[in-house]
Design a protein around this motif. Structure first.
Motif, PDB file in Angstrom:
ATOM      1  N   ARG A  82      -7.337  -6.833   5.519  1.00  0.00           N
ATOM      2  CA  ARG A  82      -7.398  -5.366   5.465  1.00  0.00           C
ATOM      3  C   ARG A  82      -6.347  -4.816   4.500  1.00  0.00           C
ATOM      4  N   MET A  83      -5.130  -5.360   4.565  1.00  0.00           N
ATOM      5  CA  MET A  83      -4.080  -4.899   3.651  1.00  0.00           C
ATOM      6  C   MET A  83      -4.455  -5.205   2.204  1.00  0.00           C
ATOM      7  N   ASP A  84      -5.104  -6.331   1.999  1.00  0.00           N
ATOM      8  CA  ASP A  84      -5.512  -6.705   0.645  1.00  0.00           C
ATOM      9  C   ASP A  84      -6.571  -5.748   0.107  1.00  0.00           C
ATOM     10  N   ARG A  85      -7.472  -5.302   0.990  1.00  0.00           N
ATOM     11  CA  ARG A  85      -8.524  -4.373   0.535  1.00  0.00           C
ATOM     12  C   ARG A  85      -7.926  -3.101  -0.043  1.00  0.00           C
ATOM     13  N   PHE A  86      -6.769  -2.693   0.477  1.00  0.00           N
ATOM     14  CA  PHE A  86      -6.106  -1.481  -0.010  1.00  0.00           C
ATOM     15  C   PHE A  86      -5.178  -1.769  -1.197  1.00  0.00           C
ATOM     16  N   LEU A 114      13.839  -9.904   8.847  1.00  0.00           N
ATOM     17  CA  LEU A 114      13.631  -8.471   9.063  1.00  0.00           C
ATOM     18  C   LEU A 114      12.623  -8.231  10.192  1.00  0.00           C
ATOM     19  N   HIS A 115      11.646  -9.130  10.327  1.00  0.00           N
ATOM     20  CA  HIS A 115      10.720  -9.046  11.473  1.00  0.00           C
ATOM     21  C   HIS A 115      11.500  -9.287  12.766  1.00  0.00           C
ATOM     22  N   CYS A 116      12.310 -10.340  12.774  1.00  0.00           N
ATOM     23  CA  CYS A 116      13.093 -10.662  13.979  1.00  0.00           C
ATOM     24  C   CYS A 116      13.987  -9.490  14.371  1.00  0.00           C
ATOM     25  N   GLN A 117      14.559  -8.838  13.375  1.00  0.00           N
ATOM     26  CA  GLN A 117      15.444  -7.704  13.644  1.00  0.00           C
ATOM     27  C   GLN A 117      14.693  -6.570  14.336  1.00  0.00           C
ATOM     28  N   ILE A 118      13.485  -6.289  13.874  1.00  0.00           N
ATOM     29  CA  ILE A 118      12.691  -5.213  14.479  1.00  0.00           C
ATOM     30  C   ILE A 118      12.336  -5.558  15.930  1.00  0.00           C
ATOM     31  N   TYR A 119      11.903  -6.796  16.168  1.00  0.00           N
ATOM     32  CA  TYR A 119      11.555  -7.191  17.543  1.00  0.00           C
ATOM     33  C   TYR A 119      12.783  -7.160  18.456  1.00  0.00           C
ATOM     34  N   ALA A 120      13.929  -7.545  17.922  1.00  0.00           N
ATOM     35  CA  ALA A 120      15.147  -7.529  18.738  1.00  0.00           C
ATOM     36  C   ALA A 120      15.568  -6.099  19.065  1.00  0.00           C
ATOM     37  N   HIS A 121      15.339  -5.206  18.114  1.00  0.00           N
ATOM     38  CA  HIS A 121      15.728  -3.805  18.309  1.00  0.00           C
ATOM     39  C   HIS A 121      14.786  -3.085  19.275  1.00  0.00           C
ATOM     40  N   ASP A 122      13.469  -3.356  19.140  1.00  0.00           N
ATOM     41  CA  ASP A 122      12.450  -2.607  19.883  1.00  0.00           C
ATOM     42  C   ASP A 122      11.676  -3.562  20.791  1.00  0.00           C
ATOM     43  N   ALA A 123      11.984  -3.510  22.078  1.00  0.00           N
ATOM     44  CA  ALA A 123      11.342  -4.433  23.027  1.00  0.00           C
ATOM     45  C   ALA A 123       9.851  -4.174  23.155  1.00  0.00           C
ATOM     46  N   THR A 124       9.392  -2.980  22.717  1.00  0.00           N
ATOM     47  CA  THR A 124       7.959  -2.663  22.824  1.00  0.00           C
ATOM     48  C   THR A 124       7.181  -3.103  21.585  1.00  0.00           C
ATOM     49  N   ALA A 125       7.869  -3.539  20.536  1.00  0.00           N
ATOM     50  CA  ALA A 125       7.181  -3.932  19.303  1.00  0.00           C
ATOM     51  C   ALA A 125       6.394  -5.226  19.525  1.00  0.00           C
ATOM     52  N   GLY A 126       5.117  -5.189  19.134  1.00  0.00           N
ATOM     53  CA  GLY A 126       4.277  -6.370  19.287  1.00  0.00           C
ATOM     54  C   GLY A 126       3.757  -6.909  17.971  1.00  0.00           C
ATOM     55  N   ALA A 127       3.845  -6.099  16.904  1.00  0.00           N
ATOM     56  CA  ALA A 127       3.370  -6.535  15.586  1.00  0.00           C
ATOM     57  C   ALA A 127       4.168  -5.827  14.502  1.00  0.00           C
ATOM     58  N   VAL A 128       4.449  -6.546  13.412  1.00  0.00           N
ATOM     59  CA  VAL A 128       5.197  -6.002  12.273  1.00  0.00           C
ATOM     60  C   VAL A 128       4.411  -6.300  10.993  1.00  0.00           C
ATOM     61  N   LEU A 129       4.335  -5.299  10.127  1.00  0.00           N
ATOM     62  CA  LEU A 129       3.612  -5.442   8.861  1.00  0.00           C
ATOM     63  C   LEU A 129       4.531  -5.077   7.699  1.00  0.00           C
ATOM     64  N   HIS A 130       4.440  -5.853   6.636  1.00  0.00           N
ATOM     65  CA  HIS A 130       5.212  -5.557   5.426  1.00  0.00           C
ATOM     66  C   HIS A 130       4.303  -5.726   4.218  1.00  0.00           C
ATOM     67  N   GLY A 131       4.207  -4.675   3.403  1.00  0.00           N
ATOM     68  CA  GLY A 131       3.386  -4.740   2.203  1.00  0.00           C
ATOM     69  C   GLY A 131       4.117  -4.156   1.007  1.00  0.00           C
ATOM     70  N   HIS A 132       3.556  -4.391  -0.186  1.00  0.00           N
ATOM     71  CA  HIS A 132       4.148  -3.930  -1.444  1.00  0.00           C
ATOM     72  C   HIS A 132       3.135  -3.015  -2.135  1.00  0.00           C
ATOM     73  N   SER A 133       3.038  -1.787  -1.707  1.00  0.00           N
ATOM     74  CA  SER A 133       2.062  -0.879  -2.320  1.00  0.00           C
ATOM     75  C   SER A 133       2.628  -0.237  -3.586  1.00  0.00           C
ATOM     76  N   VAL A 134       1.738   0.247  -4.441  1.00  0.00           N
ATOM     77  CA  VAL A 134       2.164   0.992  -5.632  1.00  0.00           C
ATOM     78  C   VAL A 134       2.918   2.253  -5.223  1.00  0.00           C
TER      79      VAL A 134
END
Ligand SMILES: [Zn+2]
Length: 207
Positions: free
Chosen positions: A24-28, A86-106
């Motif tokens: 899905r991210m690739d389609r965009f 950076l994913h680990c940091q987000i999960y450690a900070h937010d106990a409710t986080a279940g998924a993390v996404l990172h992209g390089h958009s224009v």
């Protein structure tokens, strides 16, 4: 792979969701070349995350690995991306986080290179996709941090700002980090943020 610590099939389901998210991210156009990384937190606290390298729009089962909460591979020899931290940091900070996404958009790349330490987005109906945003009249504050190949150092810069974020953050000239309680929420937030950034880019071009 040891799946005994959580329900059978949980890892396979996470891998399927990561592969679908990559497509899905690739389609965009948000994951050019080998850019981006995608993760899901598993019931035992370990992560399913994309392996270093490889195109995120063309992921197979082998493109996803399992790491512990500090980013160490659960299978010796697996090579996580440096940005796994950076994913680990987000999960450690937010106990409710279940998924993390990172992209390089224009849009995130161009807007962040224009300068400033944050983007303030307001007046857009779509901003209601973010937690705590009940009206288009509110302001979405998206911090921008200077890019750094030393990810541990970058994570220290990001850390004090995590608590105030509702939409994620941008690394200058690089891309966005967005997360949510599950993959559906994370994807909706990423799509919402990228829509806002694309709108901002168009408005600035028109000036
Ligand atoms: Zn990146």
């Amino acid at each position: 792979m040891d799946e005994t610590a959580f329900p059978a099939g949980a890892y396979c389901h996470a891998v399927d969701r990561i592969i679908a998210a990559g497509r899905r991210m690739d389609r965009f156009g948000w994951v050019p070349a080998t850019a981006g990384n995608i993760s899901i937190r598993l019931p035992d606290g370990t992560l399913a995350i994309t392996r270093s390298g490889g195109h995120k729009g063309l992921l197979g089962v082998d493109g996803v690995i399992r790491v512990d909460a500090t980013g160490r591979p659960c299978t010796p020899g697996d090579r996580p991306s440096a940005e796994t931290l950076l994913h680990c940091q987000i999960y450690a900070h937010d106990a409710t986080a279940g998924a993390v996404l990172h992209g390089h958009s224009v849009a995130s790349t161009v807007l962040s290179m224009a300068g400033g330490d944050a983007l303030a987005l307001e007046g857009y109906e779509v901003q209601k996709v973010f937690a705590g945003q009940d009206t288009h009249a509110a302001r979405v504050h998206v911090p921008i941090f200077d890019n750094d190949q030393d990810i541990a150092r970058l994570s220290h810069v990001v850390a004090p700002h995590l608590a105030g974020m509702c939409a994620g953050y941008i690394i200058r000239g690089h891309g966005v980090y967005v997360w949510g309680a599950d993959m559906d929420v994370a994807l909706a937030r990423l799509e919402g943020l990228e829509f806002l950034l694309a709108c901002e880019l168009e408005r600035r071009k028109a000036r």
